[in-house]
Design an enzyme around this catalytic site. Structure first.
Site, PDB file in Angstrom:
ATOM      1  N   TYR A   1     -39.059  -0.314 -16.629  1.00 21.86           N
ATOM      2  CA  TYR A   1     -38.207   0.483 -17.479  1.00 21.86           C
ATOM      3  C   TYR A   1     -37.186   1.357 -16.648  1.00 21.86           C
ATOM      4  O   TYR A   1     -36.483   2.261 -17.519  1.00 21.86           O
ATOM      5  CB  TYR A   1     -39.323   1.505 -18.303  1.00 21.86           C
ATOM      6  CG  TYR A   1     -40.361   1.000 -19.030  1.00 21.86           C
ATOM      7  CD1 TYR A   1     -40.587  -0.388 -19.353  1.00 21.86           C
ATOM      8  CD2 TYR A   1     -41.465   1.990 -19.249  1.00 21.86           C
ATOM      9  CE1 TYR A   1     -41.390  -0.874 -19.995  1.00 21.86           C
ATOM     10  CE2 TYR A   1     -42.725   1.304 -20.175  1.00 21.86           C
ATOM     11  CZ  TYR A   1     -42.303  -0.209 -20.546  1.00 21.86           C
ATOM     12  OH  TYR A   1     -43.589  -0.528 -21.364  1.00 21.86           O
TER      13      TYR A   1
ATOM     14  N   LYS B   1     -46.756   0.166 -14.264  1.00 18.69           N
ATOM     15  CA  LYS B   1     -47.037  -1.492 -14.459  1.00 18.69           C
ATOM     16  C   LYS B   1     -46.343  -2.356 -13.453  1.00 18.69           C
ATOM     17  O   LYS B   1     -45.175  -2.000 -13.421  1.00 18.69           O
ATOM     18  CB  LYS B   1     -46.882  -2.119 -15.860  1.00 18.69           C
ATOM     19  CG  LYS B   1     -47.160  -1.172 -16.753  1.00 18.69           C
ATOM     20  CD  LYS B   1     -47.137  -1.513 -18.226  1.00 18.69           C
ATOM     21  CE  LYS B   1     -47.564  -0.511 -19.358  1.00 18.69           C
ATOM     22  NZ  LYS B   1     -46.123   0.458 -19.592  1.00 18.69           N
TER      23      LYS B   1
ATOM     24  N   HIS C   1     -48.451  -6.253 -16.004  1.00 18.42           N
ATOM     25  CA  HIS C   1     -47.640  -5.895 -17.201  1.00 18.42           C
ATOM     26  C   HIS C   1     -47.886  -7.274 -18.218  1.00 18.42           C
ATOM     27  O   HIS C   1     -47.874  -7.147 -19.467  1.00 18.42           O
ATOM     28  CB  HIS C   1     -46.046  -5.863 -16.997  1.00 18.42           C
ATOM     29  CG  HIS C   1     -45.128  -4.822 -17.753  1.00 18.42           C
ATOM     30  ND1 HIS C   1     -44.526  -4.184 -17.589  1.00 18.42           N
ATOM     31  CD2 HIS C   1     -45.221  -5.080 -19.312  1.00 18.42           C
ATOM     32  CE1 HIS C   1     -44.022  -3.653 -18.850  1.00 18.42           C
ATOM     33  NE2 HIS C   1     -44.577  -4.299 -19.805  1.00 18.42           N
TER      34      HIS C   1
ATOM     35  N   ASP D   1     -46.612   7.030 -19.732  1.00 11.24           N
ATOM     36  CA  ASP D   1     -46.633   5.720 -19.709  1.00 11.24           C
ATOM     37  C   ASP D   1     -45.378   5.276 -19.156  1.00 11.24           C
ATOM     38  O   ASP D   1     -44.383   5.472 -20.183  1.00 11.24           O
ATOM     39  CB  ASP D   1     -47.163   4.870 -20.849  1.00 11.24           C
ATOM     40  CG  ASP D   1     -47.191   3.597 -20.614  1.00 11.24           C
ATOM     41  OD1 ASP D   1     -48.166   2.906 -20.225  1.00 11.24           O
ATOM     42  OD2 ASP D   1     -46.046   2.893 -20.946  1.00 11.24           O
TER      43      ASP D   1
END
Ligand SMILES: NC(=O)C1=CN([C@@H]2O[C@H](COP(=O)(O)OP(=O)(O)OC[C@H]3O[C@@H](n4cnc5c(N)ncnc54)[C@H](OP(=O)(O)O)[C@@H]3O)[C@@H](O)[C@H]2O)C=CC1
Ligand SMILES: O=C1CO[C@H](CO)[C@@H](O)[C@@H]1O
Length: 276
Positions: free
Chosen positions: A53, A78, A111, A48
């Site tokens: 990120y 996402k 997201h 994931d």
């Protein structure tokens, strides 16, 4: 008994692994490679990540170096809040796919339920899905009213809703709604970022089964039908977090853990948005 090799089957027939590696805050190339390889060696097939990120390139590089074939992997990423809108979404998707070094994404999700352009954003996801660029489209952090609104105008319903879920936040109303609408809920922060692992009931149950507190908490989620994406940068914990398929929590443990619910979040609520 839930089996590691089975996974949960989404409404479109796609198989989603029960356990995936969470990667938020894992950024350094060597740390990412160590975690991803420890996970693949331990049997994880699901990873994931998210554009925000800032580790899609590092994850892509780590995956390129592994011998696990692409068809066996389940890669989730996402769309970030600043990339909503039809054209922006198509561009952001292409960038994520390029960074990850893959031809298709297994699960691509919005997201956060940012108000304003969700309709156009979702339409772009539907186009990508129909083209075969994404195997499953989903959302994250959507509450019941966000889902109702999306379902009212979409052609393809979201297959997954990834939300905060652990024994202190059992999300009863949302779970019921998702179940009724064939939307698979997936748990983020399933370990409550470590906080729940010190709870005495969890410690007692862990001791009784000869398992660790993390294993008990993750197993509880699975037995409730919820796949988990625990994050760890530590190889022995990465192995521990998927070693949850050789025991079963009896109903009394399930119920007692359920009573730990306090509707308490460790992460942000959907009212708090970040745009950068
Ligand atoms: N859609 C969304 O909005 C969100 C999605 N997520 C996703 O969910 C993933 C997981 O959530 P996250 O917030 O990271 O929190 P988790 O609940 O997965 O907890 C992670 C923390 O627990 C520690 N830990 C991991 N395994 C163990 C273990 N077996 N025993 C003791 N401690 C352990 C880790 O430490 P260490 O790394 O040092 O081992 C880390 O500090 C994220 O990484 C991300 O992929 C997260 C937040 C929001
Ligand atoms: O997945 C997540 C983790 O970090 C982000 C902030 O940087 C959150 O907004 C998000 O939900």
């Amino acid at each position: 008994m839930i089996h590691l090799d089975e996974g949960t089957v989404l409404a479109n027939g796609v198989n989603m692994p029960w356990v995936g590696l969470g990667t938020c805050k894992l950024r350094h190339p060597q740390a990412v490679e160590r975690a991803v390889h420890a996970a693949l060696d331990a049997g994880y097939r699901s990873i994931d990540t998210a554009a925000i990120y800032q580790n899609e390139t590092e994850i892509g590089n780590a995956l390129q170096k592994s011998t696990v074939s692409r068809e066996l992997l389940f890669i989730t990423t996402k769309l970030w809040n600043a990339s909503h809108g039809y054209n922006n979404t198509l561009a952001a998707f292409d960038e994520s796919r390029r960074k990850l070094g893959v031809d298709y994404i297994d699960l691509y999700m919005i997201h956060w339920p940012i108000k304003g352009q969700i309709k156009e954003t979702w339409r772009a996801l539907e186009i990508l899905y129909n083209r075969g660029d994404i195997r499953a489209i989903g959302v994250s952090n959507f509450g019941v009213s966000d889902l109702e609104e999306l379902i009212r105008h979409c052609e393809i319903k979201p297959l997954v809703n990834q939300v905060e879920y652990h024994p202190r936040l059992s999300q009863k109303k949302l779970m019921h709604f998702c179940h009724q609408n064939n939307i698979q809920v997936e748990a983020w922060s399933p370990l409550m970022q470590g906080e729940i692992l010190h709870e005495s009931l969890i410690l007692q149950i862990a001791e009784k089964h000869g398992k660790t507190p993390a294993q008990v908490v993750l197993r509880w989620a699975l037995q409730n039908g919820i796949p988990v994406i625990p994050k760890s940068a530590t190889p022995h914990r990465i192995r521990e977090n998927i070693d949850i398929f050789d025991f079963e929590l009896p109903i009394e443990d399930m119920v007692n853990i359920h009573f730990l619910n306090e509707n308490r979040r460790i992460g942000p609520d959907s009212g708090l948005y970040f745009y950068d």
